[in-house]
Design a protein around this motif. Structure first.
Motif, short mmCIF file in Angstrom:
data_model
loop_
_atom_site.label_atom_id
_atom_site.label_comp_id
_atom_site.label_asym_id
_atom_site.label_seq_id
_atom_site.Cartn_x
_atom_site.Cartn_y
_atom_site.Cartn_z
N VAL A 56 0.81 -1.23 0.00
CA VAL A 56 0.00 0.00 0.00
C VAL A 56 0.84 1.27 0.00
O VAL A 56 0.30 2.38 0.04
CB VAL A 56 -0.95 0.02 1.21
CG1 VAL A 56 -2.00 -1.07 1.08
CG2 VAL A 56 -0.19 -0.14 2.53
N ALA A 57 2.14 1.14 -0.04
CA ALA A 57 3.01 2.32 -0.05
C ALA A 57 2.81 3.12 -1.34
O ALA A 57 2.45 2.59 -2.37
CB ALA A 57 4.47 1.90 0.07
N VAL A 75 15.53 0.52 8.77
CA VAL A 75 15.27 1.77 8.04
C VAL A 75 15.44 1.53 6.54
O VAL A 75 14.58 1.88 5.72
CB VAL A 75 16.21 2.90 8.49
CG1 VAL A 75 16.06 4.11 7.58
CG2 VAL A 75 15.94 3.29 9.93
N ASP A 76 16.54 0.91 6.16
CA ASP A 76 16.80 0.64 4.75
C ASP A 76 15.71 -0.24 4.15
O ASP A 76 15.26 -0.01 3.02
CB ASP A 76 18.16 -0.03 4.58
CG ASP A 76 19.33 0.90 4.90
OD1 ASP A 76 19.10 2.14 4.93
OD2 ASP A 76 20.44 0.41 5.12
N ALA A 80 13.05 0.98 1.29
CA ALA A 80 13.03 0.24 0.02
C ALA A 80 11.62 -0.25 -0.29
O ALA A 80 11.23 -0.35 -1.47
CB ALA A 80 14.00 -0.94 0.08
N ALA A 81 10.83 -0.54 0.76
CA ALA A 81 9.46 -1.00 0.56
C ALA A 81 8.50 0.13 0.26
O ALA A 81 7.34 -0.11 -0.08
CB ALA A 81 8.99 -1.76 1.80
N GLY A 82 8.97 1.38 0.42
CA GLY A 82 8.14 2.52 0.06
C GLY A 82 7.59 3.33 1.22
O GLY A 82 6.71 4.17 1.02
N ARG A 98 20.27 7.91 9.86
CA ARG A 98 20.07 7.20 8.59
C ARG A 98 18.82 7.72 7.87
O ARG A 98 18.85 7.91 6.65
CB ARG A 98 19.93 5.69 8.85
CG ARG A 98 19.78 4.87 7.57
CD ARG A 98 20.93 5.10 6.60
NE ARG A 98 20.83 4.22 5.44
CZ ARG A 98 21.47 4.45 4.30
NH1 ARG A 98 22.26 5.53 4.17
NH2 ARG A 98 21.35 3.61 3.28
N CYS A 99 17.77 7.99 8.62
CA CYS A 99 16.57 8.57 8.01
C CYS A 99 16.89 9.92 7.39
O CYS A 99 16.44 10.22 6.26
CB CYS A 99 15.46 8.72 9.05
SG CYS A 99 14.75 7.16 9.61
N LEU A 100 17.64 10.73 8.10
CA LEU A 100 18.00 12.05 7.57
C LEU A 100 18.86 11.91 6.30
O LEU A 100 18.69 12.67 5.35
CB LEU A 100 18.75 12.85 8.64
CG LEU A 100 17.93 13.20 9.90
CD1 LEU A 100 18.80 13.92 10.91
CD2 LEU A 100 16.72 14.04 9.54
N GLU A 101 19.77 10.95 6.31
CA GLU A 101 20.59 10.71 5.12
C GLU A 101 19.73 10.35 3.91
O GLU A 101 20.02 10.77 2.78
CB GLU A 101 21.57 9.56 5.38
CG GLU A 101 22.72 9.90 6.32
CD GLU A 101 23.54 8.66 6.66
OE1 GLU A 101 23.26 7.57 6.09
OE2 GLU A 101 24.45 8.78 7.50
N LEU A 102 18.69 9.57 4.15
CA LEU A 102 17.82 9.11 3.07
C LEU A 102 16.72 10.11 2.73
O LEU A 102 15.97 9.90 1.77
CB LEU A 102 17.19 7.76 3.43
CG LEU A 102 18.17 6.59 3.61
CD1 LEU A 102 17.42 5.35 4.09
CD2 LEU A 102 18.91 6.30 2.31
#
Length: 209
Positions: A56-57, A75-76, A80-82, A98-102
């Motif tokens: 549903v992403a 997180v990764d 990746a799953a949306g 890591r969230c901020l990086e992405l």
């Protein structure tokens, strides 16, 4: 303002879902959208969480995020799953960074002033207060408001439909999160729609009272 904060400020409620099967995610988001809610946190507390999120992403009517994210690897995986955003139960600098990086919005859990300060140091101004009931409920929100007047809080943990308005009337509370609209078990889109619609009406009336 990121999309998560904007939607939280509009809906004032973040439904939290633990899926029993990945397919439950479809009627869940359909019911939420039909009932007037535009957010859901699909947790990783069950094996169905990640594949259900992926089903549903990317919707525009319901912003689908991942909850109970504990590690950088998770997180990764959810990104990746949306997942449109990440929610954590506690404060992990590595997970937040890591969230901020992405470039993915993150709502980290905090339970102490020290964790609030750590979040602020990383540039965040919106956090999840967890577990809110055990931390003192609305009184804890009031206590944090003094030293952190610009902080936006999303209380979570032990929040029921009846007590939610008491939190939402407090300055600095952006929204509350809870699972009363999304109980575990076979998911009926119509049952979710009815619960969502009743919640929207209840919270609106309670905050304005």
């Amino acid at each position: 303002m990121n999309a998560l904060v904007e939607r939280l400020g509009r809906d004032r409620f973040l439904p939290v879902a633990v899926l029993d099967t990945p397919g439950d995610a479809v009627p869940l988001v359909e019911g939420l959208a039909a009932g007037g809610l535009g957010l859901v946190e699909v947790t990783l507390r069950s094996a169905a969480g990640l594949p259900g999120l992926a089903l549903v992403a990317g919707r525009t009517d319901v912003l689908v995020g991942a909850g109970t994210v504990l590690t950088v690897a998770q997180v990764d995986a959810v990104v990746a799953a949306g997942a449109a955003y990440v929610v954590t139960p506690g404060f992990s600098p590595a997970v937040v960074e890591r969230c901020l990086e992405l470039g993915v919005p993150v709502l980290p859990g905090v339970a102490t002033p020290g964790e609030v300060m750590a979040a602020l140091a990383l540039g965040l101004d919106t956090v999840k207060l967890f577990p809110a009931r055990e931390l003192g409920g609305p009184a804890m929100v009031d206590a944090l408001r003094g030293p952190f007047p610009g902080l936006r809080v999303v209380p979570s943990g032990g929040i029921t439909r009846d007590v939610a308005p008491d939190y939402l009337r407090r300055p600095g509370v952006l929204a509350v999160s809870g699972s009363w609209v999304t109980p575990r078990g076979p998911v009926s889109a119509e049952a979710v729609r009815q619960a969502a619609r009743a919640t929207v009406a209840h919270l609106s009336a309670g905050v304005d009272a």
